[in-house]
Write a protein that holds these residues in place. Structure first.
Motif, PDB file in Angstrom:
ATOM      1  N   LEU A 137      69.110  -5.364  -0.330  1.00 49.74           N
ATOM      2  CA  LEU A 137      70.041  -6.454  -0.501  1.00 49.74           C
ATOM      3  C   LEU A 137      69.132  -7.576   0.273  1.00 49.74           C
ATOM      4  O   LEU A 137      68.527  -7.231   1.375  1.00 49.74           O
ATOM      5  N   PRO A 138      69.003  -8.733  -0.358  1.00 53.56           N
ATOM      6  CA  PRO A 138      68.199  -9.984   0.099  1.00 53.56           C
ATOM      7  C   PRO A 138      69.005 -10.582   1.084  1.00 53.56           C
ATOM      8  O   PRO A 138      68.994 -11.974   0.924  1.00 53.56           O
ATOM      9  N   PHE A 139      69.737 -10.125   2.240  1.00 57.87           N
ATOM     10  CA  PHE A 139      70.387 -10.845   2.968  1.00 57.87           C
ATOM     11  C   PHE A 139      70.290 -10.528   4.302  1.00 57.87           C
ATOM     12  O   PHE A 139      70.061  -9.413   4.530  1.00 57.87           O
ATOM     13  N   PRO A 140      70.658 -11.202   5.441  1.00 55.00           N
ATOM     14  CA  PRO A 140      70.450 -10.976   6.771  1.00 55.00           C
ATOM     15  C   PRO A 140      71.249  -9.714   7.288  1.00 55.00           C
ATOM     16  O   PRO A 140      72.203  -9.645   6.670  1.00 55.00           O
ATOM     17  N   SER A 141      70.903  -8.966   8.473  1.00 60.69           N
ATOM     18  CA  SER A 141      71.840  -8.098   8.917  1.00 60.69           C
ATOM     19  C   SER A 141      72.997  -8.877   9.384  1.00 60.69           C
ATOM     20  O   SER A 141      73.150  -9.890   9.836  1.00 60.69           O
ATOM     21  N   SER A 142      74.116  -8.055   9.506  1.00 65.50           N
ATOM     22  CA  SER A 142      75.399  -8.509  10.159  1.00 65.50           C
ATOM     23  C   SER A 142      75.765  -9.813   9.393  1.00 65.50           C
ATOM     24  O   SER A 142      76.284 -10.904  10.387  1.00 65.50           O
ATOM     25  N   LYS A 161      70.727   5.027   0.180  1.00 60.64           N
ATOM     26  CA  LYS A 161      70.000   3.570   0.689  1.00 60.64           C
ATOM     27  C   LYS A 161      70.785   2.645   0.268  1.00 60.64           C
ATOM     28  O   LYS A 161      70.876   1.694   1.026  1.00 60.64           O
ATOM     29  N   CYS A 162      71.855   2.615  -0.571  1.00 62.43           N
ATOM     30  CA  CYS A 162      72.645   1.450  -0.727  1.00 62.43           C
ATOM     31  C   CYS A 162      73.605   1.282   0.200  1.00 62.43           C
ATOM     32  O   CYS A 162      73.920   0.239   0.596  1.00 62.43           O
ATOM     33  N   LEU A 163      74.232   2.655   0.669  1.00 61.39           N
ATOM     34  CA  LEU A 163      75.330   2.329   1.886  1.00 61.39           C
ATOM     35  C   LEU A 163      74.599   2.118   3.221  1.00 61.39           C
ATOM     36  O   LEU A 163      75.261   1.388   3.764  1.00 61.39           O
ATOM     37  N   MET A 164      73.287   2.579   3.170  1.00 69.40           N
ATOM     38  CA  MET A 164      72.585   2.086   4.343  1.00 69.40           C
ATOM     39  C   MET A 164      72.459   0.560   4.329  1.00 69.40           C
ATOM     40  O   MET A 164      72.659  -0.328   5.691  1.00 69.40           O
ATOM     41  N   GLU A 165      71.950  -0.027   3.250  1.00 70.78           N
ATOM     42  CA  GLU A 165      71.879  -1.472   3.190  1.00 70.78           C
ATOM     43  C   GLU A 165      73.337  -2.465   3.496  1.00 70.78           C
ATOM     44  O   GLU A 165      73.495  -3.378   3.673  1.00 70.78           O
ATOM     45  N   MET A 166      74.240  -1.736   2.771  1.00 71.75           N
ATOM     46  CA  MET A 166      75.697  -2.315   2.873  1.00 71.75           C
ATOM     47  C   MET A 166      76.171  -2.231   4.509  1.00 71.75           C
ATOM     48  O   MET A 166      76.667  -3.046   4.938  1.00 71.75           O
ATOM     49  N   SER A 167      75.811  -1.151   5.160  1.00 69.52           N
ATOM     50  CA  SER A 167      76.003  -0.990   6.617  1.00 69.52           C
ATOM     51  C   SER A 167      75.334  -2.141   7.278  1.00 69.52           C
ATOM     52  O   SER A 167      75.747  -2.809   8.130  1.00 69.52           O
ATOM     53  N   ARG A 168      73.960  -2.331   6.949  1.00 73.32           N
ATOM     54  CA  ARG A 168      73.291  -3.289   7.510  1.00 73.32           C
ATOM     55  C   ARG A 168      73.752  -4.683   7.518  1.00 73.32           C
ATOM     56  O   ARG A 168      73.840  -5.363   8.541  1.00 73.32           O
ATOM     57  N   VAL A 169      74.097  -5.183   6.518  1.00 73.04           N
ATOM     58  CA  VAL A 169      74.506  -6.523   6.190  1.00 73.04           C
ATOM     59  C   VAL A 169      75.960  -6.896   6.588  1.00 73.04           C
ATOM     60  O   VAL A 169      76.289  -7.939   6.825  1.00 73.04           O
ATOM     61  N   LEU A 170      76.845  -5.530   6.917  1.00 72.74           N
ATOM     62  CA  LEU A 170      78.041  -6.034   7.182  1.00 72.74           C
ATOM     63  C   LEU A 170      77.990  -6.115   8.931  1.00 72.74           C
ATOM     64  O   LEU A 170      77.279  -5.652   9.474  1.00 72.74           O
ATOM     65  N   LYS A 171      79.025  -7.038   9.151  1.00 72.88           N
ATOM     66  CA  LYS A 171      79.132  -6.949  10.705  1.00 72.88           C
ATOM     67  C   LYS A 171      79.939  -5.891  11.321  1.00 72.88           C
ATOM     68  O   LYS A 171      80.765  -5.119  10.812  1.00 72.88           O
ATOM     69  N   PRO A 172      79.640  -5.447  12.635  1.00 73.91           N
ATOM     70  CA  PRO A 172      80.236  -4.301  13.311  1.00 73.91           C
ATOM     71  C   PRO A 172      81.879  -4.268  13.089  1.00 73.91           C
ATOM     72  O   PRO A 172      82.340  -5.507  13.199  1.00 73.91           O
ATOM     73  N   GLY A 173      82.395  -3.338  12.727  1.00 69.86           N
ATOM     74  CA  GLY A 173      83.884  -3.199  12.534  1.00 69.86           C
ATOM     75  C   GLY A 173      84.353  -3.628  11.315  1.00 69.86           C
ATOM     76  O   GLY A 173      85.486  -3.532  10.976  1.00 69.86           O
ATOM     77  N   SER A 174      83.604  -4.093  10.341  1.00 70.60           N
ATOM     78  CA  SER A 174      83.785  -4.428   9.133  1.00 70.60           C
ATOM     79  C   SER A 174      83.820  -3.479   8.158  1.00 70.60           C
ATOM     80  O   SER A 174      83.097  -2.253   8.458  1.00 70.60           O
ATOM     81  N   LYS A 175      84.480  -3.647   6.852  1.00 70.47           N
ATOM     82  CA  LYS A 175      84.574  -2.281   5.759  1.00 70.47           C
ATOM     83  C   LYS A 175      83.912  -2.536   4.725  1.00 70.47           C
ATOM     84  O   LYS A 175      83.918  -3.736   4.264  1.00 70.47           O
ATOM     85  N   VAL A 176      83.542  -1.671   4.012  1.00 75.63           N
ATOM     86  CA  VAL A 176      83.196  -1.218   2.574  1.00 75.63           C
ATOM     87  C   VAL A 176      84.138  -0.719   1.830  1.00 75.63           C
ATOM     88  O   VAL A 176      84.604   0.393   2.305  1.00 75.63           O
ATOM     89  N   SER A 177      84.557  -1.287   0.941  1.00 75.23           N
ATOM     90  CA  SER A 177      85.555  -0.362  -0.255  1.00 75.23           C
ATOM     91  C   SER A 177      84.841  -0.101  -1.230  1.00 75.23           C
ATOM     92  O   SER A 177      84.204  -0.878  -2.292  1.00 75.23           O
ATOM     93  N   VAL A 178      84.786   1.335  -1.644  1.00 76.00           N
ATOM     94  CA  VAL A 178      84.013   1.700  -2.944  1.00 76.00           C
ATOM     95  C   VAL A 178      84.985   2.496  -3.874  1.00 76.00           C
ATOM     96  O   VAL A 178      85.537   3.532  -3.643  1.00 76.00           O
ATOM     97  N   LEU A 179      85.009   1.638  -4.929  1.00 74.23           N
ATOM     98  CA  LEU A 179      85.906   2.107  -6.060  1.00 74.23           C
ATOM     99  C   LEU A 179      85.117   2.744  -7.154  1.00 74.23           C
ATOM    100  O   LEU A 179      84.064   2.209  -7.606  1.00 74.23           O
ATOM    101  N   ASP A 180      85.613   3.911  -7.705  1.00 75.28           N
ATOM    102  CA  ASP A 180      84.874   4.470  -8.814  1.00 75.28           C
ATOM    103  C   ASP A 180      85.620   5.655  -9.338  1.00 75.28           C
ATOM    104  O   ASP A 180      86.892   6.035  -8.738  1.00 75.28           O
ATOM    105  N   PHE A 181      85.199   6.556 -10.540  1.00 72.04           N
ATOM    106  CA  PHE A 181      85.745   7.717 -10.954  1.00 72.04           C
ATOM    107  C   PHE A 181      85.631   8.510  -9.805  1.00 72.04           C
ATOM    108  O   PHE A 181      84.694   8.740  -8.792  1.00 72.04           O
ATOM    109  N   ASN A 182      86.795   9.671  -9.653  1.00 73.60           N
ATOM    110  CA  ASN A 182      86.824  10.743  -8.569  1.00 73.60           C
ATOM    111  C   ASN A 182      86.074  12.029  -9.168  1.00 73.60           C
ATOM    112  O   ASN A 182      86.594  12.285 -10.347  1.00 73.60           O
ATOM    113  N   LYS A 183      85.171  12.317  -8.545  1.00 72.88           N
ATOM    114  CA  LYS A 183      84.553  13.660  -8.928  1.00 72.88           C
ATOM    115  C   LYS A 183      85.579  14.620  -8.219  1.00 72.88           C
ATOM    116  O   LYS A 183      85.505  15.117  -7.086  1.00 72.88           O
ATOM    117  N   ASN A 184      86.569  15.177  -9.223  1.00 74.27           N
ATOM    118  CA  ASN A 184      87.568  15.873  -8.504  1.00 74.27           C
ATOM    119  C   ASN A 184      87.138  17.452  -8.271  1.00 74.27           C
ATOM    120  O   ASN A 184      86.360  18.085  -9.212  1.00 74.27           O
TER     121      ASN A 184
END
Length: 259
Positions: A137-142, A161-184
């Protein structure tokens, strides 16, 4: 794993970093997946409505709600496609907020931009579209107050790696919401999913000469992660908490992870 039935932050960008619109990063994801989403872009929205009977709009509103995005926030939508989640995020953050929407498919982004031009709400002007790589992701951390990714993580080769990048660019305490098909993990639900792909999704897609493009869906769900596995991966990727919710009798799922 849970079951569910149914002001403006200031970001200081590095001095030499170009503005969002000019960022073009090399995409390291599987080339055939990028090509696939380019091909289906012109009818992607119409097929989503047909194949889900419009329910995808409900699921996406749920995903945006779980992200915790609020008025005035700066938020990120990864794998934005034709922009559904980005538009919903824009409505939540309002005219004082900012939405950055990233995708590796130039054709999908063109569709999203054309939809933006056709819509009159003032808040939609706060969306910027970026062609880029979900694992670099081409964005600064937090930088962001919330993030979403809809029907994208399943199609990314290096999901950690995708989730690591999303964690990096989010501010502490912020959330990511990941919608997809459910592997049941329940055989009956898995059988229903596969029957729907074979007998509904592919036949409908064939009417648009896209049967081959949508046949990948069954295998992509098989190769995806269960809710428990997604929670574990999120924690390993830098998030402090993670919970996966099953939606629509387990056919869909939503991971909520807190930075």
């Amino acid at each position: 794993m849970a079951t569910l039935q149914l002001n403006l932050p200031s970001i200081t960008w590095p001095r030499n970093r170009p503005v969002f619109r000019s960022i073009l990063r090399p995409v390291q994801c599987a080339a055939e997946r990028q090509e696939l989403f380019n091909r289906i872009a012109p009818v992607y929205d119409k097929l989503n409505d047909l194949l889900s009977l419009g329910l995808h709009r409900v699921w996406k509103r749920m995903a945006v709600s779980w992200s915790g995005a609020k008025e005035g926030d700066t938020v990120l939508d990864v794998c934005c496609g034709s922009g559904d989640l980005a538009f919903l995020l824009s409505e939540r953050v309002g005219v004082k907020g900012k939405v950055i929407a990233l995708d590796f498919s130039r054709e999908q982004l063109q569709v999203a931009k054309s939809r933006q031009r056709e819509r009159l709400k003032e808040c939609y002007k706060n969306i910027e579209w970026v062609e880029g790589n979900a694992v670099d992701l081409p964005f600064p951390s937090s930088s962001f107050d919330a993030a979403t990714i809809g029907y994208g993580l399943r199609n990314i080769v290096d999901r950690g790696k995708c989730l690591m990048e999303m964690s990096r660019v989010l501010k502490p305490g912020s959330k990511v919401s990941v919608l997809d098909f459910n592997k049941n993990t329940h055989p009956l639900t898995t059988s229903i999913q596969e029957w729907l792909v074979d007998n509904v999704v592919v036949p409908v897609a064939s009417g648009y000469d896209l049967a081959t493009e949508y046949q990948y869906l069954k295998n992509s769900i098989r190769e995806y992660l269960t809710g428990d596995e997604l929670e574990k991966l999120a924690l390993e990727s830098g998030f402090s908490a993670a919970e996966h919710f099953e939606i629509s009798f387990g056919l869909m799922g939503n991971l909520v992870a807190t930075r």
